[in-house]
Structure formats: structure tokens, C-alpha cells
Design a protein around this motif. Structure first.
Motif, PDB file in Angstrom:
ATOM      1  N   ASN A 262       0.804  -1.228   0.000  1.00 55.96           N
ATOM      2  CA  ASN A 262       0.000   0.000   0.000  1.00 55.96           C
ATOM      3  C   ASN A 262       0.837   1.278   0.000  1.00 55.96           C
ATOM      4  OD1 ASN A 262      -2.425  -1.448  -0.007  1.00 55.96           O
ATOM      5  ND2 ASN A 262      -2.470  -1.568   2.232  1.00 55.96           N
TER       6      ASN A 262
ATOM      7  N   ARG B 163      -4.856 -10.636   1.722  1.00 56.80           N
ATOM      8  CA  ARG B 163      -5.630 -10.444   2.952  1.00 56.80           C
ATOM      9  C   ARG B 163      -5.218  -9.167   3.668  1.00 56.80           C
ATOM     10  NH1 ARG B 163      -2.466 -14.963   4.255  1.00 56.80           N
ATOM     11  NH2 ARG B 163      -4.275 -16.348   4.095  1.00 56.80           N
ATOM     12  N   ASP B 164      -6.113  -8.657   4.499  1.00 56.72           N
ATOM     13  CA  ASP B 164      -5.842  -7.435   5.257  1.00 56.72           C
ATOM     14  C   ASP B 164      -4.943  -7.694   6.464  1.00 56.72           C
ATOM     15  OD1 ASP B 164      -7.480  -5.893   3.582  1.00 56.72           O
ATOM     16  OD2 ASP B 164      -9.267  -6.410   4.733  1.00 56.72           O
TER      17      ASP B 164
ATOM     18  N   SER C 282      -1.366  -5.881  10.356  1.00 54.75           N
ATOM     19  CA  SER C 282      -1.621  -5.868   8.915  1.00 54.75           C
ATOM     20  C   SER C 282      -0.704  -6.853   8.201  1.00 54.75           C
ATOM     21  CB  SER C 282      -1.399  -4.464   8.352  1.00 54.75           C
ATOM     22  OG  SER C 282      -2.302  -3.542   8.916  1.00 54.75           O
TER      23      SER C 282
ATOM     24  N   ASP D 129     -15.831  -6.764   0.623  1.00 52.97           N
ATOM     25  CA  ASP D 129     -15.173  -7.962   1.146  1.00 52.97           C
ATOM     26  C   ASP D 129     -15.517  -9.177   0.286  1.00 52.97           C
ATOM     27  OD1 ASP D 129     -13.890  -6.662   3.179  1.00 52.97           O
ATOM     28  OD2 ASP D 129     -15.419  -7.091   4.687  1.00 52.97           O
TER      29      ASP D 129
ATOM     30  N   ASN E 159      -5.730  -3.404  -1.369  1.00 55.45           N
ATOM     31  CA  ASN E 159      -4.354  -3.721  -0.993  1.00 55.45           C
ATOM     32  C   ASN E 159      -3.488  -3.861  -2.243  1.00 55.45           C
ATOM     33  OD1 ASN E 159      -4.824  -3.808   1.786  1.00 55.45           O
ATOM     34  ND2 ASN E 159      -5.500  -5.938   1.706  1.00 55.45           N
TER      35      ASN E 159
END
Length: 522
Positions: free
Chosen positions: A62, A150-151, A161, A245, A306
Motif C-alpha cells: 500500500n 488479505r488485510d 496488517s 469484502d 491492498n
């Protein structure tokens, strides 16, 4: 009358005392405005030890700015920058009517550009910023990715994170699905892609037949496969488009793959992908009073999920490789290599001569100004693009030095803000002059060391920077003996520079030094 005169005298005395007090304290702001003549202050030059430190894979999740393309730097080697990102629905749970048919799908990411001229016909001429290699083509392929970004990191029980690293190209390469999506017949959009400075012009025809031209800034504008987006988006189960999501699990993202074009050195651009989007233009049935008509609709997907910058380093310059793999931590290195991304930094130790700092303290010097000055190795950098700025920070604690915080100067060009603290390149006074030095002011850092005996003489880090306002840090995949983190702004910068170091073999006039300007106590 006498009362007024008395108060005037009192005001004068108070003013003198105030100014004298300011002078004795050597106000930091005033010192920042000294300029280059230093008002004939006494000068002291302190030896420092500066050595190379190799930087391996680093967290590139990010980033606000990402490199894309190929950059061949003679002083360092070849960097190939790929990119991967998730997508988000601009509007959740879109209503898609019956018989929806895709007319076109375009991906658009604006470049950093400056408007130069506006012509009489309304067209514009732009100049691109942060482009290296001009319009030399690269092969660009955009694939659907099946890798779920994934977050949160499961290895931390989903409390931190998830990090994605610069060396994970193979992860996304192995997860790509199907054929490339940018399969237009124009090779300028795939097999011979280049960063085009022309403005984007879109022509629309109204129902009355009147044509309208819409102009926008230069951008990477790619025509994508209609059939894929018809099946993947317009014909998706409604539940998959209900939330982002669910959507990101269903459509896991895009992978931008870069390859070399035969006969081309390639080019690279700094991109703000999070400002990009995919626009799906389609028509569907509209039934009104039993009459069916076709109506145009659009659906947007934003490139703001992301993401990760993926960097492949090849054809590494042997001098660079030898220097960063064999640093001289006791005497310092003759050449200091700073390289952004998965590159290299410099570790700096001040006052390494035994007893030097205590001797300065006993003398009671009043520190007016202190600078670290780095000379650029013009021979080694002769054929390379030079970074506009380097950044000095507290390596021991992974934070900016005090002088960074105290500098509130701003500039019209945000990249030149904090110009008292600086680190900006100083060039020859000729057109397109080459860089000569980088100077960084650390007056208050040195004042605190001299004034307070319990102050810690921390190690300092020096890196190239893409954004002086970015003070965040990114994790190293494998921590080294000096640090676990790296300034995020250097991860974003593909450039490098070679500086003269502190080794005794370096000519004295080129050797990195700490310059201190001081006044003796009365």
C-alpha cells in the motif's frame, strides 16, 4: 507627559534585554537563516564514519507511489518493477438490467504531469514528471490474479496488517489466471507500451448526432477484454457484488507484469495507482410502458485495494555489489551507495574520535550551525539519473532527527519543502548541470549532544527519498544488524546515487565531514 516618557524608557530596556537573551540562546530559527557566509563564525570539521549497508526485500504494501517499468542504471544495475492490486466496487450492489452487453472496458491511471501550453483549438501540451527512460517501450501484460491479498496477518493472530514484500514477484506470477486482459490490437497498449505524454481525448456522440470532445490529463489508458468483464462482473452472482469484502474474495485483483522489449532499454514511471479505475461501459434493456429501449450504463472499479510494488534486480554493477556486501564499519567506505527500493543505505557515526565530544563540551562552544555535506562521485554517476533528494534520520530509534521536526519551511513544489533541513541536490550552475553535493543541516541535533552530557549519540541513516513529507517506515523481510525498518519514502524511489565516503583514501576535499560553526564564550 513624564509618565509616557518613563514607559518608553522601560520598554526600550526590556526590548534590549529580550534581544540580548535571544542572542545568548542563539535562537534556532535565526540560525536557520544564516545563509552561506556564516557571519565569520569559527569553523570546526569533525571526522565521521560512514559505511554502506545492503537492504534486502522490504515491505512494499500500500505505498502511495509505485514504480512500473524497467530502469537500467549503469551505477547499480537493472530494476524491473511489476505491480499487483486489489479492486473495489465504486458503488456496492449495482443493479444490472437484462440483456446487458459490454461496449468497452478501459483502465485508466493518471500520470504525474505538468501543463505546459494550451493551444487555440483547446488542446493541451503536457510534460510528464517522474519518468525515467523517456518513451522507450516495455512489454506490459495485465492479468487477473488469483492470489488473495488479505488485510491481516494470520501469523500474528490477525492483530497486525499483512505485509507483502518487494521480492514476491513469483507469488503473483504463479497466481495469474488466463490470458492477458490488455489484448488490444494496438501494440502501444501491450507489446510495445510506453508512457505517452499526450492528453487523453474522448469523443462522444449525442442522440442528436452532435460530437463532444472531453479532454483529460495524460494517463495509462488501456483497453481491456470485453468478454472477460461481461462474464466476471455483469454476470456475477448478486451476492459477490453486495460488499467489497465479498467482491475481493471473488475477484482477487490484477497483476501488472513488465518484460523487456528487444532492442529497447525500457523506461519506468512513478504511478499513483490508487487514483486509477476501470470503467465498464455497457447497454441494457429498459422497459417503459411495454416498450423496450437500450440505455447506456457504466460501472466503475477502483484500484484502491491492498497493493504491492514488486521489484526484480538483475545485472547488478559489480562495484556496487562489492561495496554493499563488504562494508568497512571501522574506517568507513570510500564510496557510499544509496539505492531506493530493494537497494542500499548509509550508516553514519558522529564523533568517533575518542574524547572529541567531551572536549567540545568543556570548551563551552555555542553552536551556530552544523551540517553534513556529501560530495557526489561525478564519474560513477555520469550516466545515471540523480535523485533530487536524500534523507537523514535517526537510525537507532527509526524516527526523524530533531532538525526535521523544527523545520516548518514550505515550498510551492512540495518535494522542496523543509529546505532548511534540506538534503536537496546542489547542481552545477549551468543548464542541465550535474549534481555536486547534498547538504543536510543538523544544528539542533549537535547542539543537544554538546549541551546535554546524557544525550545519546545515535547512529544516523542516509537514504534516497521520494517524498520528504513521508516519515513512515517499512519492515525489512530479514532484519540486519543495524535495523529492522527502512524509511517508506526510499522504498518508493527507484533511483540511486554514489557519494564519496569517509575512508582515509578519499581526498580530504571530497570526504564526508561534519561542519560545525561556533562562537567561543565570552
Amino acid at each position: 507627559m513624564h509618565t509616557t516618557s518613563f514607559f518608553k524608557r522601560i520598554l526600550f530596556v526590556v526590548s534590549v534585554l529580550f534581544l540580548y537573551s535571544c542572542d545568548k540562546e542563539y535562537n534556532a530559527i535565526g540560525a536557520d537563516l544564516l545563509g552561506e557566509n556564516h557571519f565569520d563564525f569559527l569553523q570546526y570539521s569533525s571526522d565521521v564514519v560512514a559505511h554502506n549497508q545492503k537492504i534486502g526485500p522490504v515491505d512494499a504494501t500500500n505505498l502511495p507511489i509505485n514504480a512500473l517499468g524497467i530502469y537500467n542504471d549503469p551505477a547499480f544495475g537493472k530494476t524491473t518493477a511489476h505491480f499487483a492490486t486489489q479492486l473495489n466496487l465504486a458503488a456496492l450492489a449495482p443493479t444490472i438490467g437484462t440483456n446487458a452487453v459490454v461496449d468497452s472496458v478501459y483502465l485508466s491511471v493518471p500520470y504525474f504531469s505538468t501543463l505546459k501550453t494550451t493551444n487555440t483549438d483547446g488542446s493541451h501540451v503536457y510534460e510528464l514528471d517522474s519518468i525515467y527512460g523517456g518513451q522507450a517501450p516495455v512489454k506490459l501484460s495485465v492479468f487477473e490474479s488469483n492470489y488473495f491479498m488479505r488485510d491481516l496477518d494470520p501469523s500474528t493472530s490477525f492483530t497486525e496488517s499483512q505485509s507483502f514484500y518487494t521480492d514476491q514477484t513469483a507469488l503473483f506470477e504463479n497466481a495469474k489466471i488466463g490470458s492477458r486482459l490488455n489484448n488490444a490490437t494496438s501494440v502501444a497498449q501491450n507489446d510495445a507500451f510506453f508512457f505517452d505524454s499526450k492528453e487523453i481525448v474522448q469523443k462522444t456522440i449525442a442522440s442528436d448526432g452532435k460530437a463532444t470532445l472531453a479532454r483529460s490529463v495524460p494517463a495509462m489508458r488501456l483497453k481491456l477484454n470485453n468478454s472477460f468483464f461481461a462474464a466476471k462482473i455483469l454476470n456475477a452472482p448478486a451476492a459477490k457484488l453486495a460488499t467489497n469484502d465479498a467482491f475481493k474474495e471473488y475477484f482477487r485483483g490484477l497483476y501488472f507484469k513488465i518484460e523487456t522489449v528487444s532492442g529497447s532499454a525500457g523506461s519506468m514511471a512513478m504511478m499513483n495507482f490508487k487514483a486509477g479505475k476501470i470503467t465498464i461501459s455497457y447497454t441494457e434493456d429498459l422497459v417503459t410502458n411495454g416498450v423496450t429501449t437500450r440505455v447506456p450504463k457504466t460501472l466503475d472499479l477502483n484500484l484502491n485495494g491492498n497493493s504491492v510494488s514488486l521489484l526484480d534486480q538483475t545485472n547488478t554493477n559489480s562495484a556496487y555489489s562489492n561495496a554493499v556486501n563488504n562494508p568497512n564499519t571501522s574506517l568507513g567506505d570510500a564510496s557510499l551507495y544509496l539505492k531506493g527500493g530493494e537497494g542500499a543505505m548509509t550508516v553514519i557515526d558522529l564523533f568517533k574520535t575518542p574524547g572529541e565530544l567531551n572536549l567540545i563540551r568543556t570548551k563551552g562552544w555555542l553552536i551556530n550551525e552544523a551540517n553534513l555535506v556529501f560530495h557526489i562521485d561525478a564519474e560513477k554517476m555520469a550516466s545515471s539519473n540523480e535523485p533530487n533528494r536524500v534523507y537523514l534520520y535517526d537510525l537507532t530509534n527509526n524516527r526523524p532527527v530533531v532538525d526535521y521536526f523544527l523545520d516548518v519551511t514550505n515550498a510551492t513544489d512540495v518535494k522542496k519543502s523543509k529546505y532548511v533541513f534540506s538534503g536537496l541536490i546542489n547542481k552545477e550552475a549551468v543548464t542541465n548541470g550535474r549534481g555536486q553535493t547534498y547538504k543536510i543541516r543538523i544544528t539542533n541535533q549537535i547542539r543537544n549532544l554538546v549541551k546535554y552530557a546524557d544525550s545519546t549519540n545515535v547512529k544516523l541513516g542516509l537514504v534516497v527519498t521520494e517524498n520528504i513529507g513521508e516519515t513512515g517506515f517499512s519492515k525489512l523481510k530479514t532484519p540486519n544488524s543495524f535495523t529492522k525498518k527502512l524509511p517508506k519514502a526510499t522504498v518508493m524511489n527507484p533511483l540511486g546515487t554514489v557519494l564519496y565516503g569517509s575512508h582515509p583514501s578519499v581526498p580530504v576535499d571530497k570526504r564526508v565531514k561534519l561542519q560545525i560553526y561556533y562562537t567561543k564564550p565570552n
